[in-house]
Design a protein around this motif. Structure first.
Motif, PDB file in Angstrom:
ATOM      1  N   THR A  32       0.836  -1.201   0.000  1.00  0.00           N
ATOM      2  CA  THR A  32       0.000   0.000   0.000  1.00  0.00           C
ATOM      3  C   THR A  32       0.874   1.255   0.000  1.00  0.00           C
ATOM      4  OG1 THR A  32      -0.125  -0.162   2.396  1.00  0.00           O
ATOM      5  CG2 THR A  32      -1.951  -1.097   1.148  1.00  0.00           C
ATOM      6  N   GLY A  33       0.261   2.380  -0.392  1.00  0.00           N
ATOM      7  CA  GLY A  33       0.970   3.663  -0.335  1.00  0.00           C
ATOM      8  C   GLY A  33       2.228   3.686  -1.179  1.00  0.00           C
ATOM      9  N   THR A  34       2.233   2.969  -2.278  1.00  0.00           N
ATOM     10  CA  THR A  34       3.331   2.847  -3.271  1.00  0.00           C
ATOM     11  C   THR A  34       4.499   1.976  -2.795  1.00  0.00           C
ATOM     12  OG1 THR A  34       4.770   4.758  -2.772  1.00  0.00           O
ATOM     13  CG2 THR A  34       2.808   5.199  -4.135  1.00  0.00           C
ATOM     14  N   GLY A  35       4.515   1.574  -1.527  1.00  0.00           N
ATOM     15  CA  GLY A  35       5.658   0.800  -1.013  1.00  0.00           C
ATOM     16  C   GLY A  35       5.626  -0.644  -1.485  1.00  0.00           C
ATOM     17  N   GLY A  36       6.802  -1.241  -1.589  1.00  0.00           N
ATOM     18  CA  GLY A  36       6.917  -2.653  -1.938  1.00  0.00           C
ATOM     19  C   GLY A  36       6.748  -2.904  -3.420  1.00  0.00           C
ATOM     20  N   GLY A  37       6.761  -4.192  -3.799  1.00  0.00           N
ATOM     21  CA  GLY A  37       6.607  -4.544  -5.208  1.00  0.00           C
ATOM     22  C   GLY A  37       7.124  -5.939  -5.480  1.00  0.00           C
ATOM     23  N   PRO A  50       7.796   0.383 -12.137  1.00  0.00           N
ATOM     24  CA  PRO A  50       8.283   1.753 -11.934  1.00  0.00           C
ATOM     25  C   PRO A  50       8.319   2.118 -10.451  1.00  0.00           C
ATOM     26  CG  PRO A  50       6.224   1.726 -13.199  1.00  0.00           C
ATOM     27  CD  PRO A  50       6.450   0.342 -12.697  1.00  0.00           C
ATOM     28  N   SER A  51       9.066   3.164 -10.139  1.00  0.00           N
ATOM     29  CA  SER A  51       9.205   3.640  -8.769  1.00  0.00           C
ATOM     30  C   SER A  51       8.106   4.648  -8.430  1.00  0.00           C
ATOM     31  CB  SER A  51      10.571   4.323  -8.609  1.00  0.00           C
ATOM     32  OG  SER A  51      10.745   4.746  -7.282  1.00  0.00           O
ATOM     33  N   GLY A  52       7.638   4.572  -7.187  1.00  0.00           N
ATOM     34  CA  GLY A  52       6.767   5.620  -6.659  1.00  0.00           C
ATOM     35  C   GLY A  52       5.352   5.639  -7.208  1.00  0.00           C
ATOM     36  N   VAL A  53       4.921   4.538  -7.813  1.00  0.00           N
ATOM     37  CA  VAL A  53       3.551   4.499  -8.345  1.00  0.00           C
ATOM     38  C   VAL A  53       2.678   3.622  -7.446  1.00  0.00           C
ATOM     39  CG1 VAL A  53       4.427   4.753 -10.704  1.00  0.00           C
ATOM     40  CG2 VAL A  53       3.919   2.466  -9.828  1.00  0.00           C
ATOM     41  N   SER A  83      12.040   0.872 -10.243  1.00  0.00           N
ATOM     42  CA  SER A  83      11.878   0.712  -8.798  1.00  0.00           C
ATOM     43  C   SER A  83      13.198   0.893  -8.063  1.00  0.00           C
ATOM     44  CB  SER A  83      11.327  -0.686  -8.496  1.00  0.00           C
ATOM     45  OG  SER A  83      11.403  -0.948  -7.112  1.00  0.00           O
ATOM     46  N   ALA A  84      13.132   1.612  -6.932  1.00  0.00           N
ATOM     47  CA  ALA A  84      14.320   1.783  -6.087  1.00  0.00           C
ATOM     48  C   ALA A  84      14.771   0.445  -5.506  1.00  0.00           C
ATOM     49  CB  ALA A  84      14.013   2.776  -4.968  1.00  0.00           C
ATOM     50  N   CYS A  85      13.906  -0.564  -5.587  1.00  0.00           N
ATOM     51  CA  CYS A  85      14.248  -1.906  -5.088  1.00  0.00           C
ATOM     52  C   CYS A  85      15.112  -2.679  -6.083  1.00  0.00           C
ATOM     53  CB  CYS A  85      12.980  -2.718  -4.817  1.00  0.00           C
ATOM     54  SG  CYS A  85      11.741  -1.872  -3.842  1.00  0.00           S
ATOM     55  N   THR A  86      15.338  -2.125  -7.270  1.00  0.00           N
ATOM     56  CA  THR A  86      16.044  -2.868  -8.325  1.00  0.00           C
ATOM     57  C   THR A  86      17.382  -3.462  -7.854  1.00  0.00           C
ATOM     58  OG1 THR A  86      14.939  -1.604 -10.053  1.00  0.00           O
ATOM     59  CG2 THR A  86      16.992  -2.695 -10.676  1.00  0.00           C
ATOM     60  N   ILE A 102      10.100 -10.624  -4.184  1.00  0.00           N
ATOM     61  CA  ILE A 102       8.981  -9.821  -3.681  1.00  0.00           C
ATOM     62  C   ILE A 102       9.493  -8.943  -2.547  1.00  0.00           C
ATOM     63  CG2 ILE A 102       6.767  -9.936  -2.452  1.00  0.00           C
ATOM     64  CD1 ILE A 102       6.393 -12.737  -3.838  1.00  0.00           C
ATOM     65  N   HIS A 103       9.040  -7.680  -2.531  1.00  0.00           N
ATOM     66  CA  HIS A 103       9.339  -6.799  -1.394  1.00  0.00           C
ATOM     67  C   HIS A 103       8.013  -6.303  -0.846  1.00  0.00           C
ATOM     68  CE1 HIS A 103      10.764  -3.663   1.140  1.00  0.00           C
ATOM     69  NE2 HIS A 103      10.487  -2.667   0.314  1.00  0.00           N
ATOM     70  N   THR A 104       7.759  -6.513   0.440  1.00  0.00           N
ATOM     71  CA  THR A 104       6.525  -5.987   1.029  1.00  0.00           C
ATOM     72  C   THR A 104       6.845  -5.081   2.216  1.00  0.00           C
ATOM     73  OG1 THR A 104       5.924  -7.517   2.831  1.00  0.00           O
ATOM     74  CG2 THR A 104       5.493  -8.265   0.561  1.00  0.00           C
ATOM     75  N   HIS A 105       5.860  -4.226   2.498  1.00  0.00           N
ATOM     76  CA  HIS A 105       5.904  -3.386   3.691  1.00  0.00           C
ATOM     77  C   HIS A 105       4.918  -3.944   4.725  1.00  0.00           C
ATOM     78  CE1 HIS A 105       7.757   0.531   1.851  1.00  0.00           C
ATOM     79  NE2 HIS A 105       8.463  -0.545   1.560  1.00  0.00           N
ATOM     80  N   SER A 106       4.769  -5.257   4.732  1.00  0.00           N
ATOM     81  CA  SER A 106       3.854  -5.922   5.666  1.00  0.00           C
ATOM     82  C   SER A 106       4.082  -5.445   7.092  1.00  0.00           C
ATOM     83  CB  SER A 106       4.115  -7.430   5.596  1.00  0.00           C
ATOM     84  OG  SER A 106       3.642  -8.073   6.758  1.00  0.00           O
ATOM     85  N   HIS A 156      17.626   5.511   2.110  1.00  0.00           N
ATOM     86  CA  HIS A 156      17.148   5.253   0.747  1.00  0.00           C
ATOM     87  C   HIS A 156      17.193   3.753   0.466  1.00  0.00           C
ATOM     88  CE1 HIS A 156      17.310   9.521   0.106  1.00  0.00           C
ATOM     89  NE2 HIS A 156      18.552   9.525   0.572  1.00  0.00           N
ATOM     90  N   GLU A 157      16.117   3.248  -0.171  1.00  0.00           N
ATOM     91  CA  GLU A 157      15.965   1.801  -0.417  1.00  0.00           C
ATOM     92  C   GLU A 157      17.223   1.194  -1.058  1.00  0.00           C
ATOM     93  OE1 GLU A 157      12.331   0.548  -0.357  1.00  0.00           O
ATOM     94  OE2 GLU A 157      13.144  -1.477  -0.317  1.00  0.00           O
ATOM     95  N   GLU A 158      17.751   1.886  -2.073  1.00  0.00           N
ATOM     96  CA  GLU A 158      18.872   1.305  -2.828  1.00  0.00           C
ATOM     97  C   GLU A 158      20.122   1.122  -1.967  1.00  0.00           C
ATOM     98  OE1 GLU A 158      16.952   3.912  -3.512  1.00  0.00           O
ATOM     99  OE2 GLU A 158      17.969   5.410  -4.746  1.00  0.00           O
ATOM    100  N   ARG A 181      12.030  -1.858  10.660  1.00  0.00           N
ATOM    101  CA  ARG A 181      11.126  -0.699  10.523  1.00  0.00           C
ATOM    102  C   ARG A 181      10.726  -0.441   9.075  1.00  0.00           C
ATOM    103  NH1 ARG A 181      10.983   2.549  15.142  1.00  0.00           N
ATOM    104  NH2 ARG A 181      12.371   1.781  16.768  1.00  0.00           N
ATOM    105  N   HIS A 182      10.843  -1.450   8.214  1.00  0.00           N
ATOM    106  CA  HIS A 182      10.604  -1.248   6.785  1.00  0.00           C
ATOM    107  C   HIS A 182       9.760  -2.376   6.177  1.00  0.00           C
ATOM    108  CE1 HIS A 182      12.610  -0.090   2.662  1.00  0.00           C
ATOM    109  NE2 HIS A 182      11.427  -0.626   2.484  1.00  0.00           N
ATOM    110  N   GLY A 183      10.238  -3.613   6.219  1.00  0.00           N
ATOM    111  CA  GLY A 183       9.487  -4.693   5.582  1.00  0.00           C
ATOM    112  C   GLY A 183      10.333  -5.923   5.380  1.00  0.00           C
TER     113      GLY A 183
HETATM  114  C1  LIG Z   1       6.485   4.721   0.769  1.00  0.00           C
HETATM  115  S1  LIG Z   1       7.438   3.762  -0.289  1.00  0.00           S
HETATM  116  C2  LIG Z   1       9.132   4.218  -0.041  1.00  0.00           C
HETATM  117  C3  LIG Z   1      10.069   3.454  -0.958  1.00  0.00           C
HETATM  118  C4  LIG Z   1      10.030   1.989  -0.637  1.00  0.00           C
HETATM  119  O1  LIG Z   1      10.377   1.576   0.476  1.00  0.00           O
HETATM  120  C5  LIG Z   1       9.548   1.024  -1.593  1.00  0.00           C
HETATM  121  O2  LIG Z   1       9.532  -0.157  -1.313  1.00  0.00           O
HETATM  122  C6  LIG Z   1       9.011   1.396  -2.934  1.00  0.00           C
HETATM  123  O3  LIG Z   1       9.996   1.588  -3.845  1.00  0.00           O
HETATM  124  P1  LIG Z   1       9.625   1.880  -5.363  1.00  0.00           P
HETATM  125  O4  LIG Z   1      10.795   2.662  -5.883  1.00  0.00           O
HETATM  126  O5  LIG Z   1       9.464   0.532  -6.035  1.00  0.00           O
HETATM  127  O6  LIG Z   1       8.344   2.662  -5.433  1.00  0.00           O
END
Ligand SMILES: CSCCC(=O)C(=O)COP(=O)(O)O
Ligand SMILES: [Zn+2]
Length: 231
Positions: A32-37, A50-53, A83-86, A102-106, A156-158, A181-183
């Protein structure tokens, strides 16, 4: 742009799967809230969001495609950044030969990261049997202990890349890394294995938080919970 790389009527095409799975993950409160992917690998091609969507609203045309051997982008939508998770997904591909990550903010992952120090452990719970041994063929057994390392978050995620890589190397039997504190990052040999591992781990994280609320040690000996009830 190389649209043929992401346009397919096959529901199992990685670009379609990323969109479908992110909707499911969103409904579980994981992205949720664009986090994870999620990122999926198909042969030499790595599919990235993509990042931030809003991850639950993505469409296949939004996807980036990278050629794994050269690390060159074969498809790069101009309006987005990958994605910043790349770099974290790449660690799972490069070090473990994963087929998806998979990356989650569970909130279960975040809560566990606040309750445990360097690693999370849980034992003697049936759901553990959904998780792989990794260092040898087969799955964990009911009497085995599941251990997941915990790394510290960064601004920063990266910037998590180095510590995530170190955790993967230090824990050869793990298929996931918690980020305080992240996921959590979870990978598997295929997209479906990664999905199942993530579901099983999240179940166990949630259960561990509840067990701790009742004073039951998630990695305690069988029967210790009965001692607790007698108190
Ligand atoms: C509120 S999301 C902050 C960035 C983050 O932790 C994340 O997992 C999402 O990264 P992305 O670049 O894929 O949007
Ligand atoms: Zn994140």
């Amino acid at each position: 742009m190389a649209d043929e790389l992401v346009h397919s009527h096959d529901p199992n095409h990685p670009a379609n799967l990323i969109c479908e799975l992110c909707k499911i993950f969103y409904n579980n409160g994981w992205v949720t809230g664009t986090g994870g992917g999620i990122s999926v690998k198909d042969g030499d091609k790595i599919y990235l969001a993509p990042s931030g969507v809003q991850k639950e609203r993505m469409v296949p045309e939004n996807m980036f495609v990278m050629d794994h051997p050269s690390k060159e982008y074969l498809r790069r939508p101009e309006v987005y950044k990958p994605s910043a998770c790349t770099p974290l997904f790449m660690a799972a591909y490069d070090i473990r030969g994963a087929g998806a990550c998979i990356h989650t903010h569970s909130q279960n992952a975040v809560m566990v990261s606040l309750l445990y120090d360097k690693e999370f452990t849980i034992a003697n719970i049936e759901q553990i049997k959904a998780l792989p041994r990794v260092t040898e063929p087969g799955y964990l057994g009911f009497f085995d202990t599941l251990t997941i390392p915990i790394i510290e978050n960064t601004a920063h995620e990266e910037d998590l890349k180095d510590s995530l890589e170190q955790a993967i190397l230090a824990y050869p039997g793990t298929t996931a890394v918690l980020v305080r504190r992240h996921g959590i990052y979870v990978w598997g040999e295929s997209v479906w294995k990664a999905k199942v591992y993530n579901e099983a781990i999240d179940y166990l994280l949630e259960l561990a938080v509840k067990m701790r609320q009742f004073g039951i040690a998630p990695d305690g000996a069988i029967g210790s919970e009965r001692e607790q009830r007698r108190l």
